[in-house]
Design a protein around this motif. Structure first.
Motif, PDB file in Angstrom:
ATOM      1  N   ALA A 669       7.974  48.125 -11.595  1.00 48.84           N
ATOM      2  CA  ALA A 669       7.296  48.942 -10.587  1.00 48.84           C
ATOM      3  C   ALA A 669       7.439  48.339  -9.199  1.00 48.84           C
ATOM      4  CB  ALA A 669       5.818  49.086 -10.950  1.00 48.84           C
ATOM      5  N   ALA A 670       7.273  47.019  -9.096  1.00 52.83           N
ATOM      6  CA  ALA A 670       7.392  46.350  -7.796  1.00 52.83           C
ATOM      7  C   ALA A 670       8.822  46.413  -7.284  1.00 52.83           C
ATOM      8  CB  ALA A 670       6.924  44.903  -7.921  1.00 52.83           C
ATOM      9  N   LEU A 671       9.780  46.257  -8.175  1.00 51.58           N
ATOM     10  CA  LEU A 671      11.182  46.288  -7.760  1.00 51.58           C
ATOM     11  C   LEU A 671      11.576  47.679  -7.294  1.00 51.58           C
ATOM     12  CD1 LEU A 671      13.361  44.070  -7.733  1.00 51.58           C
ATOM     13  CD2 LEU A 671      14.181  44.950  -9.918  1.00 51.58           C
ATOM     14  N   GLN A 672      11.099  48.698  -7.982  1.00 49.98           N
ATOM     15  CA  GLN A 672      11.394  50.074  -7.570  1.00 49.98           C
ATOM     16  C   GLN A 672      10.816  50.366  -6.188  1.00 49.98           C
ATOM     17  OE1 GLN A 672       9.690  52.216 -10.832  1.00 49.98           O
ATOM     18  NE2 GLN A 672      11.462  51.950 -12.162  1.00 49.98           N
ATOM     19  N   ALA A 673       9.594  49.900  -5.930  1.00 45.09           N
ATOM     20  CA  ALA A 673       8.952  50.162  -4.639  1.00 45.09           C
ATOM     21  C   ALA A 673       9.635  49.421  -3.503  1.00 45.09           C
ATOM     22  CB  ALA A 673       7.473  49.771  -4.714  1.00 45.09           C
ATOM     23  N   ALA A 674      10.211  48.248  -3.790  1.00 47.99           N
ATOM     24  CA  ALA A 674      10.808  47.414  -2.739  1.00 47.99           C
ATOM     25  C   ALA A 674      12.268  47.760  -2.470  1.00 47.99           C
ATOM     26  CB  ALA A 674      10.699  45.946  -3.134  1.00 47.99           C
ATOM     27  N   GLN A 675      12.924  48.433  -3.399  1.00 44.04           N
ATOM     28  CA  GLN A 675      14.368  48.654  -3.293  1.00 44.04           C
ATOM     29  C   GLN A 675      14.733  49.363  -1.993  1.00 44.04           C
ATOM     30  OE1 GLN A 675      17.148  47.604  -3.875  1.00 44.04           O
ATOM     31  NE2 GLN A 675      17.962  48.485  -5.771  1.00 44.04           N
ATOM     32  N   SER A 676      15.777  48.840  -1.299  1.00 42.09           N
ATOM     33  CA  SER A 676      16.147  49.391   0.004  1.00 42.09           C
ATOM     34  C   SER A 676      17.515  50.059   0.000  1.00 42.09           C
ATOM     35  CB  SER A 676      16.143  48.272   1.056  1.00 42.09           C
ATOM     36  OG  SER A 676      17.217  47.365   0.821  1.00 42.09           O
ATOM     37  N   CYS A 677      18.160  50.140  -1.173  1.00 42.66           N
ATOM     38  CA  CYS A 677      19.480  50.756  -1.221  1.00 42.66           C
ATOM     39  C   CYS A 677      19.552  51.679  -2.436  1.00 42.66           C
ATOM     40  CB  CYS A 677      20.582  49.691  -1.273  1.00 42.66           C
ATOM     41  SG  CYS A 677      20.471  48.595  -2.709  1.00 42.66           S
ATOM     42  N   GLU A 678      20.712  52.233  -2.684  1.00 41.63           N
ATOM     43  CA  GLU A 678      20.856  53.249  -3.722  1.00 41.63           C
ATOM     44  C   GLU A 678      21.005  52.667  -5.124  1.00 41.63           C
ATOM     45  OE1 GLU A 678      24.015  55.838  -2.665  1.00 41.63           O
ATOM     46  OE2 GLU A 678      23.025  56.608  -0.864  1.00 41.63           O
ATOM     47  N   ASN A 679      21.046  51.367  -5.257  1.00 41.83           N
ATOM     48  CA  ASN A 679      21.186  50.770  -6.586  1.00 41.83           C
ATOM     49  C   ASN A 679      19.996  51.152  -7.472  1.00 41.83           C
ATOM     50  OD1 ASN A 679      23.549  49.481  -5.813  1.00 41.83           O
ATOM     51  ND2 ASN A 679      22.495  47.580  -5.243  1.00 41.83           N
ATOM     52  N   PRO A 680      20.260  51.636  -8.674  1.00 44.79           N
ATOM     53  CA  PRO A 680      19.167  52.093  -9.540  1.00 44.79           C
ATOM     54  C   PRO A 680      18.347  50.937 -10.097  1.00 44.79           C
ATOM     55  CG  PRO A 680      21.237  52.152 -10.738  1.00 44.79           C
ATOM     56  CD  PRO A 680      21.586  51.796  -9.324  1.00 44.79           C
ATOM     57  N   ILE A 681      17.059  51.164 -10.203  1.00 40.72           N
ATOM     58  CA  ILE A 681      16.145  50.240 -10.862  1.00 40.72           C
ATOM     59  C   ILE A 681      15.503  51.001 -12.019  1.00 40.72           C
ATOM     60  CG2 ILE A 681      14.168  48.704 -10.650  1.00 40.72           C
ATOM     61  CD1 ILE A 681      16.514  47.881  -8.880  1.00 40.72           C
ATOM     62  N   LEU A 682      15.894  50.681 -13.243  1.00 39.27           N
ATOM     63  CA  LEU A 682      15.421  51.385 -14.425  1.00 39.27           C
ATOM     64  C   LEU A 682      14.561  50.464 -15.281  1.00 39.27           C
ATOM     65  CD1 LEU A 682      18.838  52.904 -15.653  1.00 39.27           C
ATOM     66  CD2 LEU A 682      17.353  53.782 -13.844  1.00 39.27           C
ATOM     67  N   ILE A 683      13.751  51.050 -16.121  1.00 39.54           N
ATOM     68  CA  ILE A 683      13.088  50.291 -17.169  1.00 39.54           C
ATOM     69  C   ILE A 683      13.185  51.089 -18.457  1.00 39.54           C
ATOM     70  CG2 ILE A 683      10.802  51.159 -16.468  1.00 39.54           C
ATOM     71  CD1 ILE A 683       9.658  48.502 -17.645  1.00 39.54           C
ATOM     72  N   ARG A 684      13.622  50.420 -19.501  1.00 39.35           N
ATOM     73  CA  ARG A 684      13.780  51.043 -20.818  1.00 39.35           C
ATOM     74  C   ARG A 684      12.722  50.449 -21.744  1.00 39.35           C
ATOM     75  NH1 ARG A 684      15.917  50.599 -25.877  1.00 39.35           N
ATOM     76  NH2 ARG A 684      17.327  52.233 -26.640  1.00 39.35           N
ATOM     77  N   ILE A 685      11.804  51.272 -22.217  1.00 39.60           N
ATOM     78  CA  ILE A 685      10.666  50.815 -23.006  1.00 39.60           C
ATOM     79  C   ILE A 685      10.821  51.342 -24.425  1.00 39.60           C
ATOM     80  CG2 ILE A 685       8.149  50.743 -23.186  1.00 39.60           C
ATOM     81  CD1 ILE A 685       8.489  51.735 -20.025  1.00 39.60           C
ATOM     82  N   GLU A 686      11.181  50.458 -25.338  1.00 40.00           N
ATOM     83  CA  GLU A 686      11.365  50.853 -26.732  1.00 40.00           C
ATOM     84  C   GLU A 686      10.009  51.106 -27.374  1.00 40.00           C
ATOM     85  OE1 GLU A 686      12.867  52.451 -29.255  1.00 40.00           O
ATOM     86  OE2 GLU A 686      14.613  51.206 -28.741  1.00 40.00           O
ATOM     87  N   THR A 687       9.943  52.107 -28.237  1.00 37.09           N
ATOM     88  CA  THR A 687       8.702  52.406 -28.953  1.00 37.09           C
ATOM     89  C   THR A 687       8.782  51.847 -30.367  1.00 37.09           C
ATOM     90  OG1 THR A 687       9.573  54.562 -29.623  1.00 37.09           O
ATOM     91  CG2 THR A 687       8.269  54.475 -27.606  1.00 37.09           C
TER      92      THR A 687
END
Length: 720
Positions: A669-687
């Motif tokens: 969440a923090a990385l997504q909010a701080a990102q300043s370019c188009e590089n994707p920030i994803l999180i994959r949460i296995e169930t």
């Protein structure tokens, strides 16, 4: 492996324009929360994401949103189907575990190819037809219920085995009568990091358990107040007899072993992940005898190996940072006298050295066939030497190349043992070792759909920031051009004295088959060169680990293997921390980051489940000096707005009760909010998955498919 083993092994997800990522910080709710540490105020705007996804509807909704957006990104990658198909093809081969003997029978694990879980087979003799004893694939439709451990009674009548649900560290133990395969009504709960130790009569066993946690808190509460019990076969757990408990020491944890002759119970006590143990023993021939203290401080390792009557053998680092084997005559130890008492001039020590410290670090010792099998590492490669009971050297075991060997279990009376050998380009091979003749006979060799001759493995040494020489393995297709354009995956761990050795991996083979280079760096903090190497990467020295990893990346670039935009880094658990720290310190150095189940909030890890154990390696924010060091590299706290971070896919699981998923949630969440370019920030949460153990084959293939697809996309890999 020592007696206790290791406790331990971690926004918007679409490829969106940077202005949207910057402007819409409300994509993940922020809260006004601040903690104060020694006069320093530290903001924690995503504290709410620490809550258990099963108990907090807002967290559950956030997880669903993130997974939906991550899936949308991955599904658009054209190569994903091809990668999944090839991984499935490669994975589909018979896999065998190393055989072992128990109660006069031979046992081994086998997976037919794509079975979600390995099946336990037994043979009456080596020539007998194997028959299924336990098949966990029948326990759940999705394969998320696993067989997590098994211990046979000495007479072979019973097997106690544990069930792991959805990857949780909590295990439920049951008992089966082997001959009839009849399941007994016994069911033992609230057990983790522990397994039973049968008494010689086969009527029961010793084990350690935690108190039952409060409802809804079993995946987050601290694991404290463990106690040792005796369970009699055929009785409910509520009737188990308390054997050893120290309510004044709630952080003490225990492992139990009964000596091979059935005469003694050995209780090894630990408080963290360092190999520093207290030891108690109880004479089982005295029904009312109390446990006697043999080692009464936590200054050194004492891993029990075996015994010769009242003489106990231990692997220890007492006055030997690369470890040695000693013998302790328990008859000569008055009650309460510490075998670890410092040597005094003119006073004989209360132990006898059997095998002295060697040039290489001892990583494990077993006592089989009346010989010590001593495993050690030579620049992170396995070597095994045999010694007589008096410490005299007998012979080395020869292996077919650079790789890793494991096994060498059995009884003192056995005449043979089994081991497995593998490397990056060598699938696992099972050997039977004749202890009398010293000959190894190949029993089984995995048949994988690839040609080993098309790949090459080598080891290099590079200099870290402070000049320390660090080894690294590099594997890739033969004939690789060093032109700086190769997609490269750099893997590391660097912690808890755990060494990384070259072994076979389908996922890494698939990566190399796709044209990728795989590199594994043996960082400080691991166990490759003994306790000094380990301590050089802990607490106030933890930055050395990150410097070693960064130097490995720079070496690969300088030597034309790759370039920053083609270089990915990967690590799990403590390795997830490694990736997160290096990503926030040197974002321009990497083309992609894959941190999995990582420890990302270094100020609060000790407040959840097993986190308190890790203070040995990390230190604690409860200590002023250690707090300052932790804050400097804590991945979550070192994310800076306005920085262009590399493409990142954070990996975690909803039932990870070792490194709770809140670490990864907050970091993403923090990385997504701080990102300043188009590089994707994803999180994959296995169930219905945990820290990694027990993950079914189907989920493993899907997980690796997603990781390699992500790398193909963001590193611009051209599949042939």
């Amino acid at each position: 492996m020592t007696t206790l083993g290791k406790i331990g092994r971690a926004g918007c997800c679409l490829f969106l324009i940077s202005s949207l990522l910057l402007a819409d910080e409300s994509m993940t709710k922020r809260v006004d929360h601040t903690d104060e540490y020694f006069g320093t105020k530290v903001a924690d705007p995503y504290r709410w994401l620490e809550d258990d996804v099963r108990e907090n509807a807002d967290v559950a909704a956030w997880v669903a949103m993130e997974n939906k957006q991550t899936a949308a990104f991955l599904e658009k990658i054209p190569e994903r189907a091809r990668i999944n198909k090839r991984l499935t093809e490669l994975w589909n081969f018979e896999k065998f575990g190393t055989p072992f003997k128990a109660g006069g029978r031979i046992y081994f694990f086998k997976n037919n190819g794509l079975q979600n879980q390995y099946v336990l087979y037994m043979q009456e003799t080596a020539e007998s037809e194997p028959q299924v004893l336990i098949d966990p694939n029948t326990w759940s439709a999705d394969g998320t219920v696993a067989l997590a451990g098994e211990v046979f009674s000495d007479d072979g009548r019973y097997v106690a085995y544990s069930i792991q649900d959805a990857g949780s560290d909590w295990k439920v133990w049951k008992i089966m009568e082997v001959a009839t395969k009849q399941l007994l009504p016994d069911e033992l709960r609230w057990i983790k990091f522990n397994e039973p130790a049968w008494t010689p009569d086969g009527n029961g066993f010793f084990y350690a358990r935690f108190p039952e946690p409060q409802a809804g808190a079993q995946f987050q509460n601290l694991n404290v107040n463990q106690a040792v019990y005796y369970h009699r076969v055929g009785t409910p757990q509520s009737e188990d007899i308390l054997v050893f408990h120290r309510p004044d020491q709630p952080e003490w944890g225990y492992s139990c072993e009964v000596t091979e002759d059935g005469s003694y119970l050995v209780i090894t006590v630990h408080v963290g992940t360092d190999d520093r143990y207290r030891v108690f023993f109880k004479d089982l021939r005295e029904p009312f005898g109390q446990p006697v203290s043999l080692v009464n401080n936590f200054e050194n390792e004492y891993s029990f190996i075996g015994n010769d009557g009242p003489v106990f053998y231990f692997q220890t680092d007492l006055n030997a940072p690369r470890k040695r084997v000693i013998a302790v005559d328990t008859r000569a130890i008055p009650r309460g006298i510490d075998v670890a008492k410092k040597d005094e001039p003119g006073v004989p020590p209360p132990y006898r050295e059997i095998i002295p410290q060697q040039a290489e670090t001892i990583t494990g010792v077993s006592f089989v066939g009346n010989l010590f099998f001593v495993e050690s590492l030579k620049d992170a490669k396995t070597q095994v030497a045999l010694y007589r009971p008096d410490g005299g050297f007998l012979r080395n075991i020869d292996f077919p190349g650079i790789g890793s060997a494991s096994g060498f279990g059995g009884k003192r009376t056995d005449t043979e043992t089994y081991y497995s050998f593998s490397s990056f380009d060598t699938p696992p091979s099972i050997y039977k070792y004749d202890i009398f003749t010293g000959s190894s006979t190949l029993q089984r060799q995995a048949k994988v759909d690839f040609d080993p001759k098309q790949y090459e493995v080598k080891q290099v040494f590079y200099q870290s920031k402070d000049g320390t020489k660090v080894p690294m393995f590099i594997a890739h297709k033969a004939g690789l051009k060093l032109d700086g354009t190769n997609p490269t995956l750099l893997y590391g761990y660097g912690g808890f004295s755990i060494p990384l050795t070259p072994s076979f991996s389908i996922s890494r083979l698939a990566w190399m088959e796709m044209g990728g280079v795989f590199a594994l760096a043996n960082l400080r903090g691991g166990g490759e060169y003994g306790e000094e190497w380990h301590k050089a990467g802990t607490k106030l020295n933890k930055q050395n680990v990150f410097d070693d990893f960064i130097a490995a990346a720079e070496w690969l670039i300088a030597n034309k293997y790759t370039q920053p935009k083609k270089l990915a880094i990967q690590g799990g658990s403590n390795g997830g921390l490694l990736v997160g720290a290096c990503e926030t310190q040197r974002p321009e150095l990497f083309g992609a980051c894959l941190p999995a189940v990582g420890v990302m909030d270094m100020l609060r890890f000790q407040k959840f489940t097993a986190g308190r154990y890790w203070v040995d390696d990390y230190g604690s924010s409860d200590n002023a000096e250690e707090f300052s060091a932790l804050l400097k590299y804590s991945p979550y706290h070192n994310i800076k707005p306005g920085v262009c971070y590399p493409p990142t896919m954070v990996m975690t699981a909803d039932t990870d009760d070792r490194v709770v998923p809140g670490h990864s949630f907050k970091f993403a969440a923090a990385l997504q909010a701080a990102q300043s370019c188009e590089n994707p920030i994803l999180i994959r949460i296995e169930t219905r998955a945990g820290h990694g153990a027990g993950t079914p084959t189907s989920k493993l293939i899907e997980e690796i498919t997603d990781q390699w697809s992500f790398l193909v996309k963001v590193l611009d890999v051209k599949l042939k």
